[in-house]
Design an enzyme around this catalytic site. Sequence first.
Site, PDB file in Angstrom:
ATOM      1  N   HIS A 526       0.880  -1.261  -0.159  1.00 20.21           N
ATOM      2  CA  HIS A 526       0.070  -0.067   0.132  1.00 20.21           C
ATOM      3  C   HIS A 526       0.829   1.397   0.031  1.00 20.21           C
ATOM      4  O   HIS A 526       1.906   1.174   0.105  1.00 20.21           O
ATOM      5  CB  HIS A 526      -1.013  -0.071   1.222  1.00 20.21           C
ATOM      6  N   CYS A 545       2.860  -5.406   6.577  1.00 20.10           N
ATOM      7  CA  CYS A 545       2.570  -5.073   5.306  1.00 20.10           C
ATOM      8  C   CYS A 545       3.682  -4.218   4.694  1.00 20.10           C
ATOM      9  O   CYS A 545       4.768  -3.745   5.171  1.00 20.10           O
ATOM     10  CB  CYS A 545       1.288  -4.049   5.477  1.00 20.10           C
TER      11      CYS A 545
END
Length: 697
Positions: A526, A545
């Site tokens: 992201h 992440c």
Amino acid sequence: MAIAATFLAVSTTSALAQSDPPRPSAAELAIDAAIPLPEPANVPPPTASDFKPDTTATVSPNPGKAPEGATKPADTAAAPSIEPTTNDPGKTIAAPPTASPATATAPEPGKDPVKAASNVPAADQPVAERLRDMMATKATRYFDRKTERAAVEKFYTGRDYAPIWTQGGNLTAAAKGVISRLKEAAADGLNPADYPVPDFAAAASAPDALAEADLKLTESMLDYARQAQSGRMHWSQVSADIQYPEHPIDPSEVLANVTGAKDASAALDGYNPPHKLYKLLKAKLAELRGVGDGAPIIIEDGEALKYTAARGKNAPEADAQMSDPRVPKLRAKLGITENADDIRYDAKVAAAVRKFQESVDLKPTGVLDDRTVKALNTPKRDKQIDTVIVNMERWRWLPRDLGAPAIGDAYVILNIPDYTLKVMQRGAQVWTTRVVTGKPGQHATPLLSETMKFITVNPTWNVPPSIIYNEYLPALQQDPTVLDRMGLRLERARDGSIHISQPPGEANALGRVRFNFPNKFLVYQHDTPDKNLFARDERAFSHGCMRVQYPDQYAAVLLNITMPNERYTPERIRSMYGSSEIDLKFPTPIPVNITYQTAFVDDAGKLQFRKDVYGRDGTMISILKNNRGKDLENVVAHAQPNYSRPKGPLPSAVNVSDNSFSSGSSSPNFFERLFGGGGQPTPPAPVGRPSRRVFTR
């Protein structure tokens, strides 16, 4: 055999016509003896010339039809003995008509069927018989894996247990190729000691020894193929946050492929990873060891060699020394250049052996025993060599095909220790960027291979349970307003579970774009509002992440690979920024491979090393040195940790959203909230949540 069976039919028919058949005469017994009994060997069937004609026998005028009242040919062939048609020694028996195939092959009652002739050459039949016995009684000694044992048994049975690797006691070309590959296993980052090669020369004169050598080489070949393809350890031994697709060998395919190949060595080598970066590491491993393209020196097993000094002043020194044809190789292995071809185990050789034993923590006796030979054959180790070997091992875990063929073998590969992400297509790099990865320890970024199915512009951040229960709820006890100040929304389900989310926007923790490849570890790639971290050399700061430095460019590259006619640009992606979620779905998913390469060869051909930020190298080196990974069969389960619900009520000042969600089946589960449904119809957003637009092509 056909003539003999028909003869039986005619003889029995004549016998039935007499009410009290006489006892057979000597001449008739001689006829019986003239009919050869079935044997396993290839004995030619009897012909008409083997029998004298019988002028008194009655023969049906229709050779295709038996006389009325006669026994059927199939019944006749099963008769336990031959009954004569006459006791007159002067009379002869006429040649009967040709019998049908059914008549010729029917077995006699109470007797075993006739065995088909063996296709095994006579010189190999003793070895074949021993192989048959050993597979029946000792197969588990050589093949402890059920699938491999079944495949080997089927393969040997299909060739009548003829030896695979020898013919007439001599090695076949396939055997020589396999042995060559096994002895060069160190070049592949493997250990030759794990694939012992039997001494066929010593076994040549004994069928038992040849049969055992055949099975041992088959065992070593399968061990090599399995470990070359899947690794010497299972990834679950290293960490619980690793999961790659399994790709075990098919032992039946390995046996057929290697034994049937023109080049058995190349066929066996083909089970190593085909990836370019693996092959480049293999070349660098040879350079580090200083062996170039040459194979390492292997010392064969043999009797223990010991140096004994001459006794007495006048005793010649040479008389006290043992001799062995392995000594010249031993001199070369230990760096003794003087008298390189001397086969005597003299004082210099013994001193060099003693020094080597000290270097590998063996008792320095100076005796060349089995343990010393094994240590000598173990490849040289140092820190850089170990690092290259474990990185080669990790390449064995990855899928053989990293990309999607429908879109030019395109894929994404992210290297955690290098903090870089690359997009590859048709074997070339299309685009690259810097990334931020997970912190060492509990928040380490997992290693995995999944497929990216869609991109979400303006994502909602659904906070993972680990952060909710380990960080945010404890923070609420200290400051009940912390979530409001961070722009987070808290909801509580009827079952008491907590959901915390952050709506789309510039300050969203996921930034403006999320790249979704649904996986059990609940991680994704992201954007991020914290751009300053990309300037650092070491960038392990996330909760697992992967944050991408230029998400608009990344999105445009991926969309143009899957939908080349749409001509996406970074500007077009940025034009979608707003307050509503937008899903851009890929017609063809793109594979994403998260890797851990602490050693790799860069585009300039230079060997690069990176910090072992998660300690993966150390764990793997320990497993390899202690040989704890060779025979692991059990795979460790990978489950997300269970987080207990908060004890007691939340602080009174905590702002709980009015639109608390239900835990019923119609509500999206956390996985769907996190990844937006992963290609499934998007569930309706609860009241007060930002709307979601879905773009499909």
